[in-house]
Enzyme design. Structure first.
Site, PDB file in Angstrom:
ATOM      1  N   ASP A  15      -8.315  -9.258   3.734  1.00 50.74           N
ATOM      2  CA  ASP A  15      -8.207  -8.072   4.857  1.00 50.74           C
ATOM      3  C   ASP A  15      -9.209  -7.933   5.946  1.00 50.74           C
ATOM      4  O   ASP A  15     -10.011  -7.094   5.828  1.00 50.74           O
ATOM      5  CB  ASP A  15      -8.187  -6.736   4.125  1.00 50.74           C
ATOM      6  CG  ASP A  15      -7.522  -5.665   4.956  1.00 50.74           C
ATOM      7  OD1 ASP A  15      -7.118  -5.790   5.935  1.00 50.74           O
ATOM      8  OD2 ASP A  15      -7.466  -4.402   4.170  1.00 50.74           O
ATOM      9  N   GLU A  38       0.907  -1.325   0.128  1.00 50.46           N
ATOM     10  CA  GLU A  38      -0.053   0.054  -0.066  1.00 50.46           C
ATOM     11  C   GLU A  38       0.932   1.301  -0.122  1.00 50.46           C
ATOM     12  O   GLU A  38       0.640   2.173   0.621  1.00 50.46           O
ATOM     13  CB  GLU A  38      -0.847  -0.069   1.113  1.00 50.46           C
ATOM     14  CG  GLU A  38      -1.839  -1.186   1.283  1.00 50.46           C
ATOM     15  CD  GLU A  38      -2.840  -1.064   2.399  1.00 50.46           C
ATOM     16  OE1 GLU A  38      -2.624  -0.694   3.341  1.00 50.46           O
ATOM     17  OE2 GLU A  38      -4.347  -1.560   1.935  1.00 50.46           O
ATOM     18  N   GLU A  65     -12.711  -2.677  11.882  1.00 46.57           N
ATOM     19  CA  GLU A  65     -12.563  -1.818  10.793  1.00 46.57           C
ATOM     20  C   GLU A  65     -13.938  -2.336   9.687  1.00 46.57           C
ATOM     21  O   GLU A  65     -14.389  -1.338   8.918  1.00 46.57           O
ATOM     22  CB  GLU A  65     -11.343  -2.185  10.011  1.00 46.57           C
ATOM     23  CG  GLU A  65     -11.183  -1.379   8.756  1.00 46.57           C
ATOM     24  CD  GLU A  65     -10.050  -1.561   8.097  1.00 46.57           C
ATOM     25  OE1 GLU A  65      -9.001  -2.087   8.673  1.00 46.57           O
ATOM     26  OE2 GLU A  65      -9.523  -0.964   7.013  1.00 46.57           O
TER      27      GLU A  65
HETATM   28  C1  BDP Z   1      -6.266  -2.240   6.080  1.00 50.01           C
HETATM   29  C2  BDP Z   1      -6.503  -0.903   6.563  1.00 50.01           C
HETATM   30  C3  BDP Z   1      -5.398  -0.140   6.470  1.00 50.01           C
HETATM   31  C4  BDP Z   1      -4.039  -0.689   6.947  1.00 50.01           C
HETATM   32  C5  BDP Z   1      -3.769  -1.699   6.373  1.00 50.01           C
HETATM   33  C6  BDP Z   1      -2.596  -2.778   6.891  1.00 50.01           C
HETATM   34  O1  BDP Z   1      -7.639  -0.423   5.840  1.00 50.01           O
HETATM   35  O2  BDP Z   1      -5.739   1.103   6.952  1.00 50.01           O
HETATM   36  O3  BDP Z   1      -3.093   0.140   6.750  1.00 50.01           O
HETATM   37  O4  BDP Z   1      -4.842  -2.616   6.354  1.00 50.01           O
HETATM   38  O5  BDP Z   1      -3.048  -3.700   7.520  1.00 50.01           O
HETATM   39  O6  BDP Z   1      -7.071  -3.092   6.458  1.00 50.01           O
HETATM   40  O7  BDP Z   1      -1.335  -2.341   6.634  1.00 50.01           O
END
Ligand code: BDP
Length: 676
Positions: free
Chosen positions: A357, A284, A385
């Site tokens: 996720d 990301e 989340e």
């Molecule tokens: C996702 C979240 C994000 C996190 C990412 C992670 O939306 O905010 O930074 O995972 O785990 O679920 O790095």
């Protein structure tokens, strides 16, 4: 008002207060949830102990003193008996895992001070559930050495995916002022065996490694240490460039290696028991070794060399890339599995429970069991989340249990393939710590399962509810089943039958299965469900992405047959027939309706429990259940409106039409949604 009148008024008020307290007993005490599961509500109306004696044999340390104080306070608050004498005995027992303890009636034995502290909390937990002191017998040893919380807290106080207010860490006033809440936080963690804390977000700022921040982290470490907790920091991989004035962060560059070594030395000089680094790399948009053509192992091993045997590098396997056309569910396995055996011995690879996720339901991650030569950590998300934030009541122990118990078909259950358990924390500055009273149960459940992954969800729910609310069997017999069914309710009204990632853009609040215009393909809900006129679901069989092949063959077969994961693994027509005889198009609305009905029942159950719960917390939970009911309905209506439009089908008879047309749901906007 004349002085005499004032006195009369004051007396009357005092009398009224006394009468109220006497009439309603403990239940009416205003409670805000701050004391979590450590309330030690009195077991009887008996007078307070005349004497609680705690004798300590074989040790004198800050930790043992905490254990003693905890017993003194707990036994006094619980009013177990008029007299109580407890012995804390430190005694070496060969092969005992750090933190293990035994309780034999009034004697707690352990080879470590931390074990004595855990034993003290365990004894109070048993007594708090009404067990007589003389009958308490426990022989406990933690299943994992490292049981940690990962905080996604930023230095500015914002918590990524936090739904409980601001960060509990007051970086601004640290190190000069350590808030008393830090002690209460450490105490809560110790009471459930959590022994490691990553204090900052995985999307890390390099600033956390600056000298002035090391001083702040040290202040926290000093506060947490007596409670048996070591501190870790999320490290930004590009730190040598960001704050070290180097031109590169290439893990094989000697200057980069020297920079990290010096940084580690600086940290260890301040914090001798510093736990280590947690790293999110090449994920990301975060920097990582691949920026220099190096592998995850190159990056992790470089940091591992800098730390040496002083600590651990926890390297996350949560990776996927927009440039990569491969099914997102496959990418972590593809990248990491070939690196098995290449990581240094003080590296742990941290894997989320599922391959996408933290969805309400996912199959287990195929990396579990597939990297036998690597130490793995299971990463669970305590903060909700993707499960309705703090306002939806969803007890996560069944989700955690499902992940831990999943049979990998390679070397036993997931719980047996890992050596570390990590949970993304749900704490914040809210008075009740977790944004809602019931989310405290998720923090509690995480700690208990990290200590003993074999514990059953209903035992955990019962323990927690007895301590946090009331040990009255009438209360427990109603609230425990309500908690146990709550996660399935969320699955039903949000993501039934294996659907995933259909939440609103960015904040992940509310339904948005129609979203298809985001820059990266795998950010769009349509990527995950692939619904059109003919059918719905992601084909992960050999005719599709074949993500199934990442699992052991027997397990793949089982997963494919599991209808709860139907649309995760298969693309099927709307007329696909399920085992219960319904077509998919008949079953979908049934599931959504079942979810909404379950929340309605939870509201009803909770309403009957008012006599057992203080008014303040009862009201707060009731309000949130109302919100949850409305939002469950919203999820159901918006989803069905959309599926109905893409499939070109009218809802089967017996299911009410969505309240609004699809366009209404699509027009909803929530710029104020927390946590992003
Ligand atoms: C996702 C979240 C994000 C996190 C990412 C992670 O939306 O905010 O930074 O995972 O785990 O679920 O790095």
């Amino acid at each position: 008002m004349a002085k005499g009148m004032r006195m009369v008024t004051v007396r009357l008020c005092a009398l009224l207060l006394l009468v109220t307290v006497l009439m309603t007993g403990g239940a009416a005490r205003a409670e805000d949830g701050y004391r979590l599961w450590l309330r030690n509500a009195p077991l009887s109306n008996a007078a307070q102990h005349k004497r609680v004696t705690v004798t300590v044999i074989g040790s004198d340390s800050p930790t043992v003193r905490l254990a003693r104080d905890e017993l003194q306070r707990g036994l006094t608050e619980l009013r177990v008996a008029p007299h109580a004498a407890i012995t804390l005995r430190k005694r070496v027992r060969s092969g005992e895992r750090h933190g293990a303890f035994r309780i034999d009636g009034a004697t707690i034995t352990s080879a470590s001070d931390t074990g004595l502290l855990y034993g003290a909390f365990a004894l109070l937990r048993e007594l708090g559930q009404g067990k007589p002191l003389a009958t308490v017998r426990l022989d406990e040893s933690p299943a994992y050495d490292l049981r940690m919380l990962n905080h996604w807290d930023n230095p500015d106080g914002h918590v990524e995916r936090g739904y409980a207010g601001r960060s509990i860490f007051d970086w601004w006033h640290l190190p000069g002022h350590v808030d008393a809440r830090m002690t209460d936080y450490a105490r809560a963690n110790a009471s459930i065996g959590i022994n490691g804390v990553v204090v900052n977000n995985v999307n890390a700022r390099a600033m956390m490694l600056e000298t002035r921040y090391i001083a702040k982290v040290k202040a926290l470490a000093d506060t947490f240490r007596p409670w048996g907790i070591r501190v870790y920091v999320s490290a930004r991989f590009s730190a040598p460039r960001d704050i070290g004035r180097l031109k590169t962060a290439d893990p094989l560059d000697p200057a980069v290696r020297a920079w990290w070594k010096a940084k580690a030395d600086e940290i260890y000089a301040a914090i001798p028991d510093f736990g280590g680094f947690l790293v999110k790399a090449n994920s990301e948009g975060q920097p990582g070794p691949q920026d220099y053509g190096r592998t995850h192992a190159d990056g992790a091993n470089m940091l591992a060399a800098a730390i040496g045997d002083r600590g651990t590098v926890i390297w996350r396997a949560f990776v996927y890339a927009a440039e990569n056309k491969e099914d997102r569910a496959k990418q972590a396995f593809t990248e990491f599995q070939p690196l098995d055996g290449k990581f240094a011995s003080n590296v742990v690879v941290q894997v989320k429970n599922g391959p996408i996720d933290f969805q309400p339901r996912e199959p287990f991650h195929p990396l579990f069991g597939a990297m036998p030569k690597t130490r793995l950590s299971l990463e669970l998300q305590i903060t909700k989340e993707y499960l309705g934030f703090a306002s939806h009541l969803a007890f996560l122990a069944p989700l955690f249990e499902e992940a831990l118990d999943a049979d990998t078909g390679r070397s036993g259950s997931v719980s047996r393939t890992v050596s570390v358990i990590a949970g993304v924390a749900n704490t914040g500055s809210d008075r009740n710590w977790t944004g809602s009273h019931f989310d405290q149960a998720n923090w509690y459940a995480f700690g208990r399962l990290a200590w003993n992954p074999k514990l059953a969800s209903d035992q955990i729910a019962r323990e927690w509810a007895a301590q946090a609310f009331s040990r009255d069997p009438a209360f427990l017999n109603a609230v425990v089943p309500m908690m146990l069914g709550s996660r399935d309710a969320v699955v039903d009204y949000m993501t039934p039958l294996g659907l995933a990632h259909v939440m609103g853009t960015g904040h992940h609040y509310g339904p948005a299965p129609w979203v298809s215009d985001l820059a990266r393909p795998e950010w769009n809900p349509v990527y995950y469900h692939r619904a059109d006129r003919d059918g719905i679901g992601f084909d992960r069989t050999p005719t599709g992405s074949n993500a199934l092949a990442q699992y052991a063959p027997d397990v793949a077969k089982r997963l494919l047959a599991d209808e709860e994961l139907l649309l995760w693994f298969r693309r099927v027509s709307w007329d696909h027939r399920l085992k219960n005889g319904n077509t998919l198009w008949e079953e979908l609305p049934r599931r959504y309706d079942r979810g909404v009905a379950a929340v309605e029942r939870m509201r009803g159950t909770w309403a009957t429990l008012a006599p057992h719960v203080d008014a303040q917390r009862h009201r707060a939970v009731a309000d949130f259940l109302n919100i949850q009911r409305d939002e469950a309905q919203w999820w159901r209506d918006a989803s069905l409106a959309y599926w109905s439009t893409v499939s070109g089908r009218a809802l089967p008879t017996g299911h009410s039409a969505p309240r609004y047309p699809l366009s209404w749901y699509q027009a909803q906007n929530f710029p104020e949604a927390p946590g992003e």
